[in-house]
Enzyme design. Structure first.
Site, PDB file in Angstrom:
ATOM      1  N   LYS A  46      -0.540   8.598   2.725  1.00 25.85           N
ATOM      2  CA  LYS A  46       0.727   8.445   2.044  1.00 25.85           C
ATOM      3  C   LYS A  46       1.038   6.956   1.819  1.00 25.85           C
ATOM      4  O   LYS A  46       1.906   6.602   1.031  1.00 25.85           O
ATOM      5  CB  LYS A  46       1.845   9.046   2.913  1.00 25.85           C
ATOM      6  N   GLU A 102      -4.818   1.169  -2.105  1.00 30.63           N
ATOM      7  CA  GLU A 102      -4.638   1.413  -0.676  1.00 30.63           C
ATOM      8  C   GLU A 102      -3.556   0.490  -0.127  1.00 30.63           C
ATOM      9  O   GLU A 102      -3.283  -0.571  -0.680  1.00 30.63           O
ATOM     10  CB  GLU A 102      -5.998   1.175   0.014  1.00 30.63           C
ATOM     11  N   ASP A 106      -7.958  -2.537   7.240  1.00 31.63           N
ATOM     12  CA  ASP A 106      -7.867  -2.999   8.629  1.00 31.63           C
ATOM     13  C   ASP A 106      -9.294  -3.123   9.177  1.00 31.63           C
ATOM     14  O   ASP A 106      -9.979  -4.101   8.910  1.00 31.63           O
ATOM     15  CB  ASP A 106      -6.994  -1.976   9.372  1.00 31.63           C
ATOM     16  N   LYS A 134      -6.152  -7.194   6.568  1.00 26.76           N
ATOM     17  CA  LYS A 134      -6.066  -7.722   7.932  1.00 26.76           C
ATOM     18  C   LYS A 134      -7.483  -8.094   8.357  1.00 26.76           C
ATOM     19  O   LYS A 134      -8.150  -7.360   9.078  1.00 26.76           O
ATOM     20  CB  LYS A 134      -5.539  -6.601   8.844  1.00 26.76           C
ATOM     21  N   PHE A 155       0.910  -5.071  14.174  1.00 24.32           N
ATOM     22  CA  PHE A 155       1.131  -3.751  13.589  1.00 24.32           C
ATOM     23  C   PHE A 155       2.178  -3.860  12.482  1.00 24.32           C
ATOM     24  O   PHE A 155       3.315  -4.251  12.708  1.00 24.32           O
ATOM     25  CB  PHE A 155       1.528  -2.704  14.629  1.00 24.32           C
ATOM     26  N   ILE A 156       1.752  -3.525  11.281  1.00 26.82           N
ATOM     27  CA  ILE A 156       2.533  -3.766  10.068  1.00 26.82           C
ATOM     28  C   ILE A 156       3.209  -2.480   9.596  1.00 26.82           C
ATOM     29  O   ILE A 156       2.584  -1.411   9.620  1.00 26.82           O
ATOM     30  CB  ILE A 156       1.588  -4.277   8.941  1.00 26.82           C
ATOM     31  N   ASP A 162       3.456   2.980   7.840  1.00 27.56           N
ATOM     32  CA  ASP A 162       4.290   3.649   8.839  1.00 27.56           C
ATOM     33  C   ASP A 162       3.866   3.341  10.261  1.00 27.56           C
ATOM     34  O   ASP A 162       2.731   2.924  10.525  1.00 27.56           O
ATOM     35  CB  ASP A 162       4.179   5.170   8.656  1.00 27.56           C
TER      36      ASP A 162
END
Ligand code: IMP
Ligand code: MG
Length: 178
Positions: A46, A102, A106, A134, A155-156, A162
């Site tokens: 999502k 996207e 990561d 990242k 953590f983004i 989310d």
């Protein structure tokens, strides 16, 4: 101070305005590179939703949209390298100019797997457009054609990203404070 109520403390890294400006530039770059033909954007659900809808408005060549959902086995925030297709595309991509959209690259596991899989379906061209990168966390090499911003190893959340399904609606990009 953000007006959004959040359970975690979130530090804003990229403002709504900075996102808008950069996404506009990416749309213009894609339009230049694909002048004279149409592009098919594939949103990875999502997280890619906010980025794709915004990006598509700045692409001036004809655009069609596709959606796909993938999950990687593994718990919490750790990617395992095994990717499962939860929802596949409805249409063939053979002979089309495809751009995968996207939210973030990561470890690279998800995208390296997905791009290989899509390549086998014989698109005319296959590119990757990611809002965030990242690089410190990369395990699998991934060729990124268009990238919005580099982010640190934190953590983004926000603008589609989310934490346990929360914070996708934040109009900015933030990092969860440890
Ligand atoms: P990968 O590690 O490159 O395979 O990334 C897998 C997926 O994990 C990404 O598409 C995101 O949906 C999610 N992800 C990775 N890093 C973050 C983050 O910092 N915040 C939220 N989601 C993330
Ligand atoms: Mg994702």
């Amino acid at each position: 101070m953000s007006k959004y109520e959040t359970e975690d403390k979130i530090t804003e890294l990229i403002t709504q305005k900075e996102l808008e400006d950069r996404i506009k530039e990416l749309g213009e770059e894609i339009s230049r590179n694909h002048a004279g033909h149409s592009v098919h954007l594939i949103c990875i659900l999502k997280g890619g939703v906010y980025f794709m809808t915004e990006l598509s408005k700045y692409i001036t060549v004809p655009v069609t949209l596709g959606f796909m959902s993938v999950s990687s086995y593994g718990s919490g925030t750790v990617s395992s390298g095994i990717v499962k297709i939860e929802k596949d595309l409805d249409e063939s991509i053979e002979g089309r100019h495809v751009i995968v959209v996207e939210d973030i690259v990561d470890t690279g596991y998800t995208l390296s797997y997905l791009l290989e899989m899509l390549k086998a379906r014989k698109p005319e061209t296959l590119e990757l457009c990611t809002l965030l990168n990242k690089p410190d966390r990369r395990v699998k090499e991934v060729n990124i054609d268009y990238c919005g911003f580099g982010v640190p190893d934190q953590f983004i959340v926000g603008f589609g990203l989310d934490k346990d399904q929360k914070y996708r609606n934040l109009p900015y990009i933030g990092a969860i404070n440890e």
